[in-house]
Design a protein around this motif. Structure first.
Motif, PDB file in Angstrom:
ATOM      1  N   VAL A  80       0.843  -1.194   0.000  1.00 34.83           N
ATOM      2  CA  VAL A  80       0.000   0.000   0.000  1.00 34.83           C
ATOM      3  C   VAL A  80       0.881   1.248   0.000  1.00 34.83           C
ATOM      4  O   VAL A  80       1.787   1.376   0.823  1.00 34.83           O
ATOM      5  N   ILE A  81       0.577   2.142  -0.932  1.00 37.84           N
ATOM      6  CA  ILE A  81       1.238   3.438  -1.011  1.00 37.84           C
ATOM      7  C   ILE A  81       0.229   4.474  -0.550  1.00 37.84           C
ATOM      8  O   ILE A  81      -0.875   4.560  -1.081  1.00 37.84           O
ATOM      9  N   ILE A  82       0.604   5.247   0.464  1.00 33.70           N
ATOM     10  CA  ILE A  82      -0.259   6.324   0.968  1.00 33.70           C
ATOM     11  C   ILE A  82       0.156   7.617   0.283  1.00 33.70           C
ATOM     12  O   ILE A  82       1.346   7.939   0.198  1.00 33.70           O
ATOM     13  N   ILE A  83      -0.838   8.373  -0.211  1.00 37.94           N
ATOM     14  CA  ILE A  83      -0.567   9.673  -0.815  1.00 37.94           C
ATOM     15  C   ILE A  83      -1.374  10.736  -0.078  1.00 37.94           C
ATOM     16  O   ILE A  83      -2.467  10.468   0.408  1.00 37.94           O
ATOM     17  N   ASN A 115       8.555   4.693  -9.335  1.00 38.70           N
ATOM     18  CA  ASN A 115       9.510   3.918  -8.530  1.00 38.70           C
ATOM     19  C   ASN A 115       8.823   3.290  -7.320  1.00 38.70           C
ATOM     20  O   ASN A 115       9.066   2.124  -6.989  1.00 38.70           O
ATOM     21  N   ALA A 116       7.952   4.043  -6.656  1.00 41.16           N
ATOM     22  CA  ALA A 116       7.254   3.527  -5.478  1.00 41.16           C
ATOM     23  C   ALA A 116       6.389   2.326  -5.848  1.00 41.16           C
ATOM     24  O   ALA A 116       6.345   1.327  -5.116  1.00 41.16           O
ATOM     25  N   ILE A 117       5.715   2.395  -6.992  1.00 44.36           N
ATOM     26  CA  ILE A 117       4.882   1.271  -7.438  1.00 44.36           C
ATOM     27  C   ILE A 117       5.748   0.062  -7.765  1.00 44.36           C
ATOM     28  O   ILE A 117       5.463  -1.058  -7.350  1.00 44.36           O
ATOM     29  N   GLN A 118       6.834   0.292  -8.509  1.00 46.91           N
ATOM     30  CA  GLN A 118       7.733  -0.810  -8.879  1.00 46.91           C
ATOM     31  C   GLN A 118       8.295  -1.496  -7.641  1.00 46.91           C
ATOM     32  O   GLN A 118       8.303  -2.733  -7.563  1.00 46.91           O
ATOM     33  N   VAL A 119       8.756  -0.728  -6.670  1.00 48.11           N
ATOM     34  CA  VAL A 119       9.324  -1.291  -5.448  1.00 48.11           C
ATOM     35  C   VAL A 119       8.253  -2.035  -4.655  1.00 48.11           C
ATOM     36  O   VAL A 119       8.492  -3.125  -4.146  1.00 48.11           O
ATOM     37  N   ALA A 120       7.059  -1.444  -4.572  1.00 48.59           N
ATOM     38  CA  ALA A 120       5.970  -2.077  -3.812  1.00 48.59           C
ATOM     39  C   ALA A 120       5.585  -3.426  -4.421  1.00 48.59           C
ATOM     40  O   ALA A 120       5.428  -4.413  -3.708  1.00 48.59           O
ATOM     41  N   ILE A 121       5.459  -3.465  -5.741  1.00 47.70           N
ATOM     42  CA  ILE A 121       5.058  -4.710  -6.401  1.00 47.70           C
ATOM     43  C   ILE A 121       6.166  -5.760  -6.317  1.00 47.70           C
ATOM     44  O   ILE A 121       5.901  -6.936  -6.122  1.00 47.70           O
ATOM     45  N   ALA A 122       7.410  -5.309  -6.440  1.00 51.57           N
ATOM     46  CA  ALA A 122       8.546  -6.239  -6.379  1.00 51.57           C
ATOM     47  C   ALA A 122       8.714  -6.838  -4.982  1.00 51.57           C
ATOM     48  O   ALA A 122       9.288  -7.899  -4.818  1.00 51.57           O
ATOM     49  N   GLY A 123       8.201  -6.117  -3.982  1.00 54.85           N
ATOM     50  CA  GLY A 123       8.274  -6.616  -2.614  1.00 54.85           C
ATOM     51  C   GLY A 123       9.572  -6.265  -1.973  1.00 54.85           C
ATOM     52  O   GLY A 123      10.065  -6.789  -1.049  1.00 54.85           O
TER      53      GLY A 123
END
Length: 123
Positions: A80-83, A115-123
Motif C-alpha cells: 500500500v502506497i499512501i498519498i 519507482n514507489a509502485i515498482q518497489v511495492a510490487i517487487a516486494g
C-alpha cells in the motif's frame, strides 16, 4: 517499465485526481482500477486481487490509514502506497508502522510515483 498484468488499485475521493492517477498508472503499463472510497475498495477485495494499492490519506468515511489497517487485519500482505496533499507531523511514521510501502506527497512526481509502485510490487 511495469508489469502489464499488475493491477494497481487507486483509492481517492476526488474524481479528477483519481482519473489522473489512473491515466498515470496506465502510462506506466500497469492496469489501474479506481475507487471513490475506502469502503468501496475494501468491498472489492473478495473479487479483485490488486498487486498494489494507492490510498489517499484524507477521504470522507474511511481514511487511507484506516483502510490500510483493515487490509492488514484481514491478513493481507498487499503493498500500500499512501498519498496526501496535507502532511501532518507524525503521520508518515504512523503509516509506516501500519505497514505502508511508501508515503508520498501530492502533487506526485512521475518518476517517484513510478519507482514507489515498482518497489511495492517487487516486494
Amino acid at each position: 517499465m511495469g508489469d502489464t498484468g499488475a493491477v494497481v488499485a487507486i483509492v481517492d475521493d476526488d474524481e479528477l485526481v483519481r482519473r489522473a492517477l489512473c491515466r498515470l498508472v496506465l502510462s506506466l503499463t500497469y492496469r489501474p482500477v479506481g475507487f471513490s472510497s475506502g469502503e468501496e475498495f475494501l468491498a472489492s477485495l473478495g473479487e479483485l486481487e490488486p498487486s498494489c494499492a494507492v490510498l489517499d490519506l484524507h477521504m470522507p468515511g474511511l481514511q487511507g490509514l484506516e483502510v490500510l489497517v483493515r487490509v492488514r487485519l484481514r491478513g493481507m500482505n498487499l503493498p500500500v502506497i499512501i498519498i496526501t496533499a496535507l502532511d501532518q507531523p507524525g503521520m508518515r511514521e504512523k503509516c509506516f508502522e501500519a505497514g505502508a510501502a511508501a508515503y508520498l506527497l501530492k502533487p506526485l512526481e512521475r518518476s517517484m510515483f513510478s519507482n514507489a509502485i515498482q518497489v511495492a510490487i517487487a516486494g
